[in-house]
Design a protein around this motif. Structure first.
Motif, PDB file in Angstrom:
ATOM      1  N   PRO A  54       0.797  -1.231   0.000  1.00 25.44           N
ATOM      2  CA  PRO A  54       0.000   0.000   0.000  1.00 25.44           C
ATOM      3  C   PRO A  54       0.822   1.270   0.000  1.00 25.44           C
ATOM      4  N   GLY A  55       2.093   1.191   0.399  1.00 24.01           N
ATOM      5  CA  GLY A  55       2.939   2.388   0.382  1.00 24.01           C
ATOM      6  C   GLY A  55       2.433   3.451   1.338  1.00 24.01           C
ATOM      7  N   LEU A  56       2.035   4.586   0.783  1.00 25.70           N
ATOM      8  CA  LEU A  56       1.487   5.683   1.583  1.00 25.70           C
ATOM      9  C   LEU A  56      -0.040   5.689   1.587  1.00 25.70           C
ATOM     10  N   GLY A  57      -0.645   4.702   0.951  1.00 19.82           N
ATOM     11  CA  GLY A  57      -2.100   4.565   1.010  1.00 19.82           C
ATOM     12  C   GLY A  57      -2.862   5.182  -0.140  1.00 19.82           C
ATOM     13  N   ALA A  58      -2.237   5.368  -1.310  1.00 20.06           N
ATOM     14  CA  ALA A  58      -2.915   5.996  -2.442  1.00 20.06           C
ATOM     15  C   ALA A  58      -4.166   5.227  -2.854  1.00 20.06           C
ATOM     16  N   LEU A  59      -4.049   3.904  -2.999  1.00 20.53           N
ATOM     17  CA  LEU A  59      -5.211   3.094  -3.339  1.00 20.53           C
ATOM     18  C   LEU A  59      -6.029   2.745  -2.095  1.00 20.53           C
ATOM     19  N   THR A  60      -5.332   2.543  -0.998  1.00 25.48           N
ATOM     20  CA  THR A  60      -5.987   2.159   0.253  1.00 25.48           C
ATOM     21  C   THR A  60      -7.121   3.106   0.608  1.00 25.48           C
ATOM     22  N   GLU A  61      -6.845   4.395   0.482  1.00 24.73           N
ATOM     23  CA  GLU A  61      -7.830   5.425   0.835  1.00 24.73           C
ATOM     24  C   GLU A  61      -9.148   5.223   0.106  1.00 24.73           C
ATOM     25  N   PHE A  62      -9.075   4.922  -1.190  1.00 22.13           N
ATOM     26  CA  PHE A  62     -10.298   4.824  -1.988  1.00 22.13           C
ATOM     27  C   PHE A  62     -10.916   3.439  -1.933  1.00 22.13           C
ATOM     28  N   ILE A  63     -10.124   2.405  -1.664  1.00 25.38           N
ATOM     29  CA  ILE A  63     -10.710   1.081  -1.459  1.00 25.38           C
ATOM     30  C   ILE A  63     -11.572   1.088  -0.202  1.00 25.38           C
ATOM     31  N   LEU A  64     -11.125   1.800   0.815  1.00 28.67           N
ATOM     32  CA  LEU A  64     -11.863   1.848   2.078  1.00 28.67           C
ATOM     33  C   LEU A  64     -13.163   2.636   1.979  1.00 28.67           C
ATOM     34  N   VAL A  65     -13.339   3.368   0.881  1.00 30.38           N
ATOM     35  CA  VAL A  65     -14.601   4.075   0.665  1.00 30.38           C
ATOM     36  C   VAL A  65     -15.729   3.076   0.450  1.00 30.38           C
ATOM     37  N   GLY A  66     -15.397   1.911  -0.097  1.00 28.97           N
ATOM     38  CA  GLY A  66     -16.398   0.882  -0.341  1.00 28.97           C
ATOM     39  C   GLY A  66     -16.753   0.122   0.922  1.00 28.97           C
ATOM     40  N   GLU A  67     -17.430  -1.000   0.739  1.00 27.60           N
ATOM     41  CA  GLU A  67     -17.927  -1.784   1.876  1.00 27.60           C
ATOM     42  C   GLU A  67     -17.103  -3.050   2.102  1.00 27.60           C
ATOM     43  N   SER A  68     -15.915  -3.086   1.520  1.00 30.89           N
ATOM     44  CA  SER A  68     -15.087  -4.281   1.644  1.00 30.89           C
ATOM     45  C   SER A  68     -14.028  -4.113   2.721  1.00 30.89           C
ATOM     46  N   PRO A  69     -13.905  -5.051   3.659  1.00 30.17           N
ATOM     47  CA  PRO A  69     -12.779  -5.024   4.590  1.00 30.17           C
ATOM     48  C   PRO A  69     -11.486  -5.253   3.824  1.00 30.17           C
ATOM     49  N   GLU A  74       2.429  -4.649   3.882  1.00 30.42           N
ATOM     50  CA  GLU A  74       3.500  -3.693   3.584  1.00 30.42           C
ATOM     51  C   GLU A  74       4.797  -4.161   4.238  1.00 30.42           C
ATOM     52  N   LYS A  75       5.860  -4.162   3.456  1.00 32.73           N
ATOM     53  CA  LYS A  75       7.153  -4.657   3.942  1.00 32.73           C
ATOM     54  C   LYS A  75       7.968  -3.586   4.652  1.00 32.73           C
ATOM     55  N   ASP A  76       7.797  -2.330   4.268  1.00 33.93           N
ATOM     56  CA  ASP A  76       8.597  -1.223   4.781  1.00 33.93           C
ATOM     57  C   ASP A  76       8.090  -0.794   6.156  1.00 33.93           C
ATOM     58  N   ARG A  77       8.937  -0.921   7.173  1.00 30.87           N
ATOM     59  CA  ARG A  77       8.521  -0.614   8.551  1.00 30.87           C
ATOM     60  C   ARG A  77       8.134   0.847   8.720  1.00 30.87           C
ATOM     61  N   GLY A  78       8.894   1.744   8.081  1.00 29.80           N
ATOM     62  CA  GLY A  78       8.576   3.167   8.189  1.00 29.80           C
ATOM     63  C   GLY A  78       7.227   3.491   7.581  1.00 29.80           C
ATOM     64  N   LEU A  79       6.911   2.887   6.455  1.00 30.30           N
ATOM     65  CA  LEU A  79       5.617   3.122   5.826  1.00 30.30           C
ATOM     66  C   LEU A  79       4.488   2.512   6.648  1.00 30.30           C
ATOM     67  N   CYS A  80       4.739   1.374   7.291  1.00 33.21           N
ATOM     68  CA  CYS A  80       3.729   0.785   8.167  1.00 33.21           C
ATOM     69  C   CYS A  80       3.369   1.744   9.300  1.00 33.21           C
ATOM     70  N   ALA A  81       4.383   2.392   9.862  1.00 36.10           N
ATOM     71  CA  ALA A  81       4.139   3.356  10.931  1.00 36.10           C
ATOM     72  C   ALA A  81       3.277   4.514  10.420  1.00 36.10           C
ATOM     73  N   PHE A  82       3.584   4.974   9.213  1.00 35.20           N
ATOM     74  CA  PHE A  82       2.787   6.058   8.622  1.00 35.20           C
ATOM     75  C   PHE A  82       1.342   5.613   8.388  1.00 35.20           C
ATOM     76  N   LEU A  83       1.162   4.401   7.866  1.00 34.27           N
ATOM     77  CA  LEU A  83      -0.176   3.907   7.582  1.00 34.27           C
ATOM     78  C   LEU A  83      -0.992   3.728   8.862  1.00 34.27           C
ATOM     79  N   ARG A  84      -0.340   3.285   9.928  1.00 38.71           N
ATOM     80  CA  ARG A  84      -1.064   3.146  11.202  1.00 38.71           C
ATOM     81  C   ARG A  84      -1.553   4.497  11.699  1.00 38.71           C
ATOM     82  N   GLU A  85      -0.758   5.519  11.446  1.00 38.42           N
ATOM     83  CA  GLU A  85      -1.157   6.864  11.859  1.00 38.42           C
ATOM     84  C   GLU A  85      -2.273   7.401  10.956  1.00 38.42           C
ATOM     85  N   ARG A  86      -2.110   7.229   9.665  1.00 41.38           N
ATOM     86  CA  ARG A  86      -3.080   7.792   8.720  1.00 41.38           C
ATOM     87  C   ARG A  86      -4.430   7.101   8.789  1.00 41.38           C
ATOM     88  N   PHE A  87      -4.411   5.772   8.961  1.00 38.73           N
ATOM     89  CA  PHE A  87      -5.658   5.004   8.922  1.00 38.73           C
ATOM     90  C   PHE A  87      -5.979   4.388  10.278  1.00 38.73           C
TER      91      PHE A  87
END
Length: 265
Positions: A54-69, A74-87
């Motif tokens: 997912p990287g920084l969540g470019a697609l993640t953001e819009f996938i979550l708009v739908g009704e699908s869990p 994500e392999k990059d630890r730094g990006l995981c930390a960012f994603l936990r904060e953003r989402f």
């Protein structure tokens, strides 16, 4: 996220695109919205989606708009930390399950096996990841990926063409494949030197190979393509004098059945 927002997010956390991970972040929001819509279009409510990288969540953001869990790997630890904060809100409610690790290791362990897999694939992982998707147990998963154009062209290649190979046969035996959009390097940060494509792989209504026999089929096809200049009769226990790239996926299935029926002839 816009290009400005991507740069700011990376700079504020001391992060940078890692070449060894093949990181190229999508920054065209209209394109990201369209791609995510293509992933979730027609899915029944509650259908689980798996996103690779997912990287920084470019697609993640819009996938979550739908009704699908969503499960995001994500392999990059730094990006995981960012994603936990953003989402964080979506993670707290269970709509997003973020898993840190290598998709090649984590994807086969998912239980139940995913029915929809998508992602902006790093170029170095495209082929191995596709192979793992093809090996998933049960009914073939619906796939939607951004990948290097060269790899996408291999998926739709016809017999007797230079791009046609074992991967072409594997994929076409189980999927209807469409290159739905070509993407220039300018929609990514940093921009890659080659073009990308959006590829949609829809499971065939009647796959040529049953799910519990895919591995056996793959082994025969891989052996047949192992030395492209040699005739199949020199590589497999068959009398066929053609080379591997001359056979269509259906002809490969017929040949595989012949090998299975009389493997030591």
């Amino acid at each position: 996220m816009t290009l400005k927002e991507i740069r700011a997010a990376l700079d504020s956390r001391g992060l940078r695109p890692l070449k060894q991970f093949g990181q190229n972040f999508l920054h065209d929001q209209n394109l990201a919205r369209w791609l995510a819509g293509s992933v979730i279009d027609g899915l029944a409510p509650g259908t689980r989606v798996v996103e690779i990288g997912p990287g920084l969540g470019a697609l993640t953001e819009f996938i979550l708009v739908g009704e699908s869990p969503l499960i995001a790997i994500e392999k990059d630890r730094g990006l995981c930390a960012f994603l936990r904060e953003r989402f964080g809100g979506d993670i707290a409610t269970g709509r997003l399950d973020l898993r840190e690790g290598d998709a090649l290791e984590l994807l086969p362990r998912l239980d139940p096996a995913p029915t929809v897999v998508c992602g902006n694939l790093p170029y170095y992982i495209s082929t191995p990841l596709l192979m793992e998707c093809l090996r998933l147990p049960g009914k073939s998963a619906r796939l939607f990926f951004l990948m290097q154009k060269e790899v996408g062209q291999r998926l739709v290649a016809s017999p007797d063409s230079k791009a046609y190979g074992a991967l072409s046969v594997f994929v076409q035996a189980g999927y209807d494949v469409a290159l739905v959009r070509t993407l220039s390097g300018s929609v990514f940060y940093p921009p890659p030197e080659v073009e990308s494509v959006a590829v949609q792989l829809t499971p065939r209504a009647q796959p040529l190979v049953p799910s519990d026999e895919r591995e056996s089929f793959m082994k025969v096809v891989q052996r047949g393509f192992s030395q492209r200049r040699k005739k199949l009769s020199n590589l497999l226990p068959v009398t066929d004098q053609r080379r591997a790239e001359h056979l269509s996926p259906q002809e490969w299935v017929d040949l595989w059945r012949q090998v299975e029926a009389d493997p030591v002839t």
